[in-house]
Design a protein around this motif. Structure first.
Motif, PDB file in Angstrom:
ATOM      1  N   ILE A 320       0.825  -1.216   0.000  1.00  0.00           N
ATOM      2  CA  ILE A 320       0.000   0.000   0.000  1.00  0.00           C
ATOM      3  C   ILE A 320       0.854   1.258   0.000  1.00  0.00           C
ATOM      4  O   ILE A 320       1.893   1.331   0.630  1.00  0.00           O
ATOM      5  CB  ILE A 320      -0.945   0.033   1.237  1.00  0.00           C
ATOM      6  N   TYR A 321       0.374   2.265  -0.742  1.00  0.00           N
ATOM      7  CA  TYR A 321       0.948   3.610  -0.708  1.00  0.00           C
ATOM      8  C   TYR A 321       2.463   3.606  -0.840  1.00  0.00           C
ATOM      9  O   TYR A 321       3.169   4.177  -0.042  1.00  0.00           O
ATOM     10  CB  TYR A 321       0.554   4.329   0.582  1.00  0.00           C
ATOM     11  N   ASN A 322       2.936   2.956  -1.878  1.00  0.00           N
ATOM     12  CA  ASN A 322       4.386   2.873  -2.021  1.00  0.00           C
ATOM     13  C   ASN A 322       4.962   3.885  -2.992  1.00  0.00           C
ATOM     14  O   ASN A 322       6.157   4.128  -3.001  1.00  0.00           O
ATOM     15  CB  ASN A 322       4.802   1.466  -2.454  1.00  0.00           C
ATOM     16  N   GLU A 323       4.135   4.488  -3.836  1.00  0.00           N
ATOM     17  CA  GLU A 323       4.691   5.406  -4.828  1.00  0.00           C
ATOM     18  C   GLU A 323       3.917   6.710  -4.853  1.00  0.00           C
ATOM     19  O   GLU A 323       2.759   6.746  -5.261  1.00  0.00           O
ATOM     20  CB  GLU A 323       4.639   4.773  -6.218  1.00  0.00           C
ATOM     21  N   GLY A 324       4.552   7.760  -4.416  1.00  0.00           N
ATOM     22  CA  GLY A 324       4.034   9.099  -4.610  1.00  0.00           C
ATOM     23  C   GLY A 324       2.661   9.392  -4.012  1.00  0.00           C
ATOM     24  O   GLY A 324       2.015  10.349  -4.421  1.00  0.00           O
ATOM     25  N   ALA A 325       2.222   8.596  -3.096  1.00  0.00           N
ATOM     26  CA  ALA A 325       0.904   8.840  -2.503  1.00  0.00           C
ATOM     27  C   ALA A 325       0.969   9.988  -1.518  1.00  0.00           C
ATOM     28  O   ALA A 325       1.980  10.205  -0.858  1.00  0.00           O
ATOM     29  CB  ALA A 325       0.397   7.581  -1.823  1.00  0.00           C
ATOM     30  N   ASP A 326      -0.129  10.712  -1.413  1.00  0.00           N
ATOM     31  CA  ASP A 326      -0.225  11.754  -0.386  1.00  0.00           C
ATOM     32  C   ASP A 326      -0.574  11.073   0.932  1.00  0.00           C
ATOM     33  O   ASP A 326      -1.694  10.636   1.141  1.00  0.00           O
ATOM     34  CB  ASP A 326      -1.308  12.759  -0.776  1.00  0.00           C
ATOM     35  N   THR A 327       0.389  10.962   1.802  1.00  0.00           N
ATOM     36  CA  THR A 327       0.174  10.221   3.053  1.00  0.00           C
ATOM     37  C   THR A 327       0.213  11.145   4.264  1.00  0.00           C
ATOM     38  O   THR A 327       0.587  10.729   5.348  1.00  0.00           O
ATOM     39  CB  THR A 327       1.230   9.118   3.190  1.00  0.00           C
TER      40      THR A 327
END
Length: 328
Positions: A320-327
């Motif tokens: 999950i959320y491994n590339e360029g995600a707004d976290t």
């Protein structure tokens, strides 16, 4: 339209008991590994390429294994069981030999914490025989470093975290207690630096971001409590995160400081942005309490995984959320 709920990319079965603890060892390895400790005393070493257990270590006389870890850059596994033993294992060249053990005397569920103070030298912190005491020893020599006991009655030690501040001072230790208090200890001075009441219930788990000097803790209630250290090492309570259902077994911050995961008593894993504690995902797969969560230490961000271990005897793995995600 909202995105569909994610599914595990795969699951690991065959642990033979409830999953209490997980630990990844992927960085710098040809074969990425996941270690798990079960309620039936088995330590499984899972090969994440073949998705099978390549070795099973039995070392706590069938007693529940509550914590596993590895000593960095070595083939040494360390495990803690409800038999009051911490065991060190030599896994080099295909071996699985117990080379040393430490008796803790603790009947609780407080997981140990280790800290590498210099290359190859480690401190080990563990809950002691007396209800409120924390003992710290040098691991290889078993030389006692200190025993930390609070002045007031705070009940049983529930969770601990050893860490080394960048300021160059000696090691510090964070501890959560049965009465809901958090204490920060100076290991060298054997003294309490600060204290905060984070929960009305026992502190079940805590995790700490040593770069941002910020932590978060969970209990049997519906709230996560976040807190930070100021420059005088005072614990300052910050925001609370309110959840739908009560009870958190474990909390874990990803190595890059972007994500926080919680293991819920409601069978769910929740993922938050660590910066603003924004809810990002609810992962539903397990049919019983989730007791452990861990992020992998893969060097390549695209390969990073989140693992969850449950009382249902299964381990789920998620990407999950491994590339360029707004976290945020």
């Amino acid at each position: 339209m909202s995105r569909p709920a994610p599914c595990p990319i795969y699951t690991l079965r065959g642990a033979g008991g409830p999953l209490n603890t997980l630990h990844f060892s992927c960085h710098g390895r040809d074969t990425p590994l996941l270690y798990s400790g079960s309620g039936k005393g088995g330590i499984h070493i899972w090969n994440l390429n073949t998705r099978r257990a390549e070795k099973i270590v039995e070392g706590h006389s069938g007693n529940s294994v509550i914590w596993v870890s590895t000593l960095q850059e070595t083939d040494t596994l360390i495990s803690q069981g409800r038999d009051m033993q911490v065991c060190l294992w030599d896994l080099s060249e295909g071996r699985s030999e117990m080379v040393d053990s430490v008796w803790t005397g603790s009947v609780g569920f407080c997981q140990c914490s280790t800290l590498e103070t210099s290359p190859g030298n480690y401190l080990l912190a563990f809950a002691g025989q007396q209800t409120e005491e924390i003992k710290i020893i040098e691991l290889s020599s078993k030389t006692p470093v200190c025993t930390l006991v609070p002045d007031a009655k705070l009940g049983m030690v529930m969770c601990i975290k050893l860490w080394q501040p960048d300021s160059g001072t000696g090691p510090l230790l964070l501890a959560g207690y049965e009465d809901g208090s958090l204490l920060l200890w100076d290991v060298t001075q054997r003294s309490k630096l600060s204290q905060a009441k984070a929960h009305p219930e026992p502190v079940m788990c805590l995790t700490f971001d040593t770069k941002r000097l910020r932590g978060i803790s969970g209990s049997s209630e519906k709230k996560l409590s976040s807190w930070m250290l100021d420059r005088q090492n005072n614990l300052q309570l910050q925001d609370c995160v309110t959840m739908v259902n009560p009870g958190v077994s474990q909390l874990c911050i990803r190595g890059d400081g972007k994500l926080l995961a919680s293991a819920g008593w409601d069978h769910r894993v929740r993922v938050f942005g660590w910066k603003k504690l924004r809810p990002l995902a609810v992962l539903q797969y397990h049919t019983d309490m989730v007791q452990s969560v861990a992020f992998s230490d893969h060097q390549d961000p695209k390969q990073r995984l989140l693992a969850a271990g449950s009382k249902d005897q299964r381990i789920s793995l998620w990407s999950i959320y491994n590339e360029g995600a707004d976290t945020g």
